[in-house]
Every structure is written in structure tokens, then in C-alpha cells.
Design a protein around this motif. Sequence first.
Motif, PDB file in Angstrom:
ATOM      1  N   ILE A 153       0.857  -1.188   0.000  1.00  0.00           N
ATOM      2  CA  ILE A 153       0.000   0.000   0.000  1.00  0.00           C
ATOM      3  C   ILE A 153       0.892   1.237   0.000  1.00  0.00           C
ATOM      4  CG2 ILE A 153      -1.783   1.273   1.257  1.00  0.00           C
ATOM      5  CD1 ILE A 153      -2.668  -1.336   2.498  1.00  0.00           C
ATOM      6  N   THR A 154       0.722   2.110  -0.968  1.00  0.00           N
ATOM      7  CA  THR A 154       1.535   3.322  -1.037  1.00  0.00           C
ATOM      8  C   THR A 154       1.050   4.343  -0.005  1.00  0.00           C
ATOM      9  OG1 THR A 154       0.107   4.409  -2.664  1.00  0.00           O
ATOM     10  CG2 THR A 154       1.843   2.952  -3.507  1.00  0.00           C
ATOM     11  N   PRO A 155       1.905   5.313   0.374  1.00  0.00           N
ATOM     12  CA  PRO A 155       1.448   6.347   1.314  1.00  0.00           C
ATOM     13  C   PRO A 155       0.200   7.081   0.825  1.00  0.00           C
ATOM     14  CG  PRO A 155       3.838   6.401   1.131  1.00  0.00           C
ATOM     15  CD  PRO A 155       3.362   5.410   0.109  1.00  0.00           C
ATOM     16  N   ARG A 202      -1.408  14.063   8.988  1.00  0.00           N
ATOM     17  CA  ARG A 202      -0.293  13.867   8.065  1.00  0.00           C
ATOM     18  C   ARG A 202       0.560  12.691   8.530  1.00  0.00           C
ATOM     19  NH1 ARG A 202       4.871  15.448   9.121  1.00  0.00           N
ATOM     20  NH2 ARG A 202       5.276  16.413  11.155  1.00  0.00           N
ATOM     21  N   ILE A 203       1.281  12.081   7.606  1.00  0.00           N
ATOM     22  CA  ILE A 203       2.212  10.999   7.931  1.00  0.00           C
ATOM     23  C   ILE A 203       3.515  11.622   8.420  1.00  0.00           C
ATOM     24  CG2 ILE A 203       3.545   9.061   7.018  1.00  0.00           C
ATOM     25  CD1 ILE A 203       1.316   8.579   5.012  1.00  0.00           C
ATOM     26  N   SER A 204       3.928  11.287   9.638  1.00  0.00           N
ATOM     27  CA  SER A 204       5.153  11.855  10.207  1.00  0.00           C
ATOM     28  C   SER A 204       6.347  10.914  10.100  1.00  0.00           C
ATOM     29  CB  SER A 204       4.935  12.221  11.681  1.00  0.00           C
ATOM     30  OG  SER A 204       4.533  11.087  12.429  1.00  0.00           O
ATOM     31  N   SER A 205       6.112   9.640   9.744  1.00  0.00           N
ATOM     32  CA  SER A 205       7.222   8.709   9.561  1.00  0.00           C
ATOM     33  C   SER A 205       7.749   8.791   8.129  1.00  0.00           C
ATOM     34  CB  SER A 205       6.761   7.279   9.874  1.00  0.00           C
ATOM     35  OG  SER A 205       5.608   6.944   9.125  1.00  0.00           O
ATOM     36  N   LYS A 206       8.840   8.079   7.847  1.00  0.00           N
ATOM     37  CA  LYS A 206       9.465   8.140   6.532  1.00  0.00           C
ATOM     38  C   LYS A 206       8.589   7.455   5.481  1.00  0.00           C
ATOM     39  CE  LYS A 206      14.223   8.122   8.304  1.00  0.00           C
ATOM     40  NZ  LYS A 206      15.518   7.400   8.289  1.00  0.00           N
ATOM     41  N   PRO A 207       8.626   7.933   4.226  1.00  0.00           N
ATOM     42  CA  PRO A 207       7.911   7.241   3.148  1.00  0.00           C
ATOM     43  C   PRO A 207       8.433   5.815   2.991  1.00  0.00           C
ATOM     44  CG  PRO A 207       8.635   9.428   2.453  1.00  0.00           C
ATOM     45  CD  PRO A 207       9.301   9.157   3.759  1.00  0.00           C
ATOM     46  N   TRP A 208       7.638   4.938   2.434  1.00  0.00           N
ATOM     47  CA  TRP A 208       8.017   3.537   2.309  1.00  0.00           C
ATOM     48  C   TRP A 208       7.614   3.004   0.945  1.00  0.00           C
ATOM     49  CZ3 TRP A 208       3.717   5.263   4.805  1.00  0.00           C
ATOM     50  CH2 TRP A 208       2.491   4.744   4.393  1.00  0.00           C
ATOM     51  N   THR A 211       5.896  -5.619   5.798  1.00  0.00           N
ATOM     52  CA  THR A 211       5.061  -4.640   6.509  1.00  0.00           C
ATOM     53  C   THR A 211       5.913  -3.486   7.006  1.00  0.00           C
ATOM     54  OG1 THR A 211       5.321  -5.696   8.669  1.00  0.00           O
ATOM     55  CG2 THR A 211       3.471  -6.450   7.296  1.00  0.00           C
ATOM     56  N   VAL A 212       5.231  -2.410   7.415  1.00  0.00           N
ATOM     57  CA  VAL A 212       5.901  -1.225   7.953  1.00  0.00           C
ATOM     58  C   VAL A 212       4.972  -0.574   8.967  1.00  0.00           C
ATOM     59  CG1 VAL A 212       4.990   0.266   6.123  1.00  0.00           C
ATOM     60  CG2 VAL A 212       7.063   0.946   7.334  1.00  0.00           C
ATOM     61  N   ASN A 213       5.537   0.019  10.013  1.00  0.00           N
ATOM     62  CA  ASN A 213       4.754   0.792  10.977  1.00  0.00           C
ATOM     63  C   ASN A 213       4.677   2.242  10.504  1.00  0.00           C
ATOM     64  OD1 ASN A 213       4.466  -1.467  12.554  1.00  0.00           O
ATOM     65  ND2 ASN A 213       6.070  -0.906  14.005  1.00  0.00           N
ATOM     66  N   VAL A 214       3.483   2.797  10.518  1.00  0.00           N
ATOM     67  CA  VAL A 214       3.255   4.152  10.006  1.00  0.00           C
ATOM     68  C   VAL A 214       2.857   5.066  11.171  1.00  0.00           C
ATOM     69  CG1 VAL A 214       1.889   5.593   8.445  1.00  0.00           C
ATOM     70  CG2 VAL A 214       2.531   3.271   7.765  1.00  0.00           C
ATOM     71  N   GLN A 215       3.567   6.174  11.320  1.00  0.00           N
ATOM     72  CA  GLN A 215       3.248   7.147  12.357  1.00  0.00           C
ATOM     73  C   GLN A 215       2.461   8.305  11.752  1.00  0.00           C
ATOM     74  OE1 GLN A 215       6.577   8.433  14.676  1.00  0.00           O
ATOM     75  NE2 GLN A 215       7.192   6.365  15.248  1.00  0.00           N
ATOM     76  N   LEU A 216       1.394   8.697  12.452  1.00  0.00           N
ATOM     77  CA  LEU A 216       0.547   9.797  12.013  1.00  0.00           C
ATOM     78  C   LEU A 216       0.563  10.903  13.062  1.00  0.00           C
ATOM     79  CD1 LEU A 216      -2.602   7.787  10.813  1.00  0.00           C
ATOM     80  CD2 LEU A 216      -0.788   8.741   9.370  1.00  0.00           C
ATOM     81  N   GLU A 217       0.582  12.155  12.598  1.00  0.00           N
ATOM     82  CA  GLU A 217       0.442  13.315  13.480  1.00  0.00           C
ATOM     83  C   GLU A 217      -0.861  14.013  13.106  1.00  0.00           C
ATOM     84  OE1 GLU A 217       3.875  15.999  14.602  1.00  0.00           O
ATOM     85  OE2 GLU A 217       2.706  17.356  13.352  1.00  0.00           O
ATOM     86  N   MET A 218      -1.658  14.368  14.110  1.00  0.00           N
ATOM     87  CA  MET A 218      -2.989  14.904  13.811  1.00  0.00           C
ATOM     88  C   MET A 218      -3.449  15.881  14.871  1.00  0.00           C
ATOM     89  SD  MET A 218      -5.199  11.464  14.686  1.00  0.00           S
ATOM     90  CE  MET A 218      -4.167  10.542  13.532  1.00  0.00           C
ATOM     91  N   GLU A 219      -4.486  16.627  14.531  1.00  0.00           N
ATOM     92  CA  GLU A 219      -5.098  17.525  15.492  1.00  0.00           C
ATOM     93  C   GLU A 219      -5.996  16.732  16.444  1.00  0.00           C
ATOM     94  OE1 GLU A 219      -7.157  20.491  13.278  1.00  0.00           O
ATOM     95  OE2 GLU A 219      -5.321  21.442  12.521  1.00  0.00           O
ATOM     96  N   ARG A 220      -6.323  17.341  17.578  1.00  0.00           N
ATOM     97  CA  ARG A 220      -7.121  16.655  18.600  1.00  0.00           C
ATOM     98  C   ARG A 220      -8.488  16.211  18.058  1.00  0.00           C
ATOM     99  NH1 ARG A 220      -5.190  15.585  23.099  1.00  0.00           N
ATOM    100  NH2 ARG A 220      -4.318  17.664  23.346  1.00  0.00           N
ATOM    101  N   LYS A 221      -9.137  17.058  17.230  1.00  0.00           N
ATOM    102  CA  LYS A 221     -10.444  16.695  16.700  1.00  0.00           C
ATOM    103  C   LYS A 221     -10.351  15.447  15.824  1.00  0.00           C
ATOM    104  CE  LYS A 221     -12.343  21.403  16.731  1.00  0.00           C
ATOM    105  NZ  LYS A 221     -12.899  22.504  15.896  1.00  0.00           N
ATOM    106  N   ALA A 222      -9.267  15.334  15.064  1.00  0.00           N
ATOM    107  CA  ALA A 222      -9.080  14.151  14.220  1.00  0.00           C
ATOM    108  C   ALA A 222      -8.884  12.905  15.076  1.00  0.00           C
ATOM    109  CB  ALA A 222      -7.887  14.356  13.289  1.00  0.00           C
ATOM    110  N   LEU A 223      -8.145  13.037  16.184  1.00  0.00           N
ATOM    111  CA  LEU A 223      -7.956  11.898  17.073  1.00  0.00           C
ATOM    112  C   LEU A 223      -9.278  11.461  17.695  1.00  0.00           C
ATOM    113  CD1 LEU A 223      -6.043   9.912  18.453  1.00  0.00           C
ATOM    114  CD2 LEU A 223      -5.705  11.603  20.245  1.00  0.00           C
ATOM    115  N   ASP A 224     -10.119  12.420  18.047  1.00  0.00           N
ATOM    116  CA  ASP A 224     -11.424  12.073  18.609  1.00  0.00           C
ATOM    117  C   ASP A 224     -12.233  11.224  17.633  1.00  0.00           C
ATOM    118  OD1 ASP A 224     -10.791  13.490  20.857  1.00  0.00           O
ATOM    119  OD2 ASP A 224     -11.855  15.310  20.268  1.00  0.00           O
TER     120      ASP A 224
END
Length: 281
Positions: A200-202, A228-234, A241-254
Amino acid sequence: PVAPSEEMSSNLMVQRMLAIEKKLRKAVVVEAVPSTVALNVLDLAAKYQELVLEMYGRIKELETVAQTRPKVVVPPIAVPVAAPVASYAAVTATAAAAPIAAPRARKIAETWSAIVTSNNPEETPRQVAERIRKDVAPALGVRVHEVRELKRGGAIIRTPSSGEIRRVLANPKFKEVGLDVKENAAVRPRVNVLNVDSSITPKQFMEGLYKNHFLGHCSNAAFEKSVRISSKPWNSDVGPTVNVQLEMERKALDILEESERIYVEWFSFRWNPITPTYACH
């Protein structure tokens, strides 16, 4: 089937098992299986994939141990020689001269934080922090890891979960004592999506994330600004497999917290919040 003479390596074994799982997913799509049955089958396929990858990791650990294990060499038996008896003065002198390691800074686990300021411009950061501890903290009903004054003014209060920081932000006790509380905008929530299929591409990952979790809650433009994706592209060369890190606003996390798993394409993945650590000052 594998020929008797063909060596079944761990990589080949995992590739064959993951190929079976992918064929199962494709069969669900091609055969137009009813949605309720398809979700059950896909959930079982995800659990099968997790077991395969855990087995793969364990095999690699055992292979590494086998390759790096040193050969055991039995040393010759030596006749013990009595050591000279040291005097008490010599022992105490040696202990006094030995360097003492500096104490390590204690770490505090923090997930979420809020900034507290005073309505009184004459009040110092230390006074704000003391009032939080004395007048507000006992009424919060949450776990508080730290309350500390800030050089730029006000104080910061740290809690270990998003649910608890929401209770802090909504607590009326701050206004009752003349304090304002707001979310710490400098720290955005981050999450870790585990064992994402590297095929699966980013771009496909973000499109599937929006379609399956945020569509109907916000526009695609708002989603792209808040997540947004905060980890390196893959790509598929990094492994299965790869672990993907996401950074988001509080509303998105909710919104994301409404789902136990993240669904992209025909895959589902486990996820968990990332907890940073901060040293005491």
C-alpha cells in the motif's frame, strides 16, 4: 507444494503464507460476498496476518541467536591461589576514591498537556503553578503527572491520556479561581499504525484512511490539513510490513478513537497512541 530438495527458508515460508492471505482477500472481493460475512472473513484474515508476522519475527530472532552464539570452549582447570588479605584501611581508601555515578534524571510519561494562565497580569508563573496544585488539582479527578511553571508565563499541567486532558479542559474550577486553561497547541497527538502492508503506497493509505474513517466528518481538504504521515515514506522493498506514524489535530484523534482498528483498502490494522517522555526540571 515444495519439492523435497527445495530449501524452505523463513522468508519463503512467510511469503507463501502471506500470499494465501492475499488470495483470500481477493476472493472476498471477486465473489461479492455479503458485507457481514466479508467483514468477519477480513477480520480473521487480519488476525492470521498478525500471527504470521509475529512468527516471522520470532524466527528471525532465533536465527540471529544461532548465528551469533559463541562456541563454548572449556577452559583448563586452574589451581586456585589464595588472594592476599586487604587491610580495612586499604578497602575504605579504595571505596572513597571510586567515582560516584551521577543520578539519572527521572522521566515522566506524558501523553497530553494543557497551558494555564492567570487573569491577573501581576501573578508570576510560580504563583500560578502553586494555585493549580492547591486550588484546582484536588477537584480535577484525573491523574496529574506534573504541574510546572513556564518562563513565558503561566504553567503547564500534564496528564497521561486524551480523555483526562479533555476533562481538565472542561473543568469549571479554573474560571472559579481566576485561571484560564487551553490545549497545548505546541504538542499534536501522534499515533502508530502497526504492520501496514508495504504494498500500500502512502497516497493509498491516506485516501483509504479518509474514506473509511473521516468521510462525513470533514472535507478532504480539512483532513489533509489536520492529519499527516510523520514517519518516513516507504515502498515494498522495506519488507512485508511497515509501521506508520501519524500526526494529527485533537479533533481528528477524537474521530479516530471511535474505531479499534484502522481500515485501508481491504486491510485492517491495529493502532495505538504514541506516548513521549519528558525529563523533570
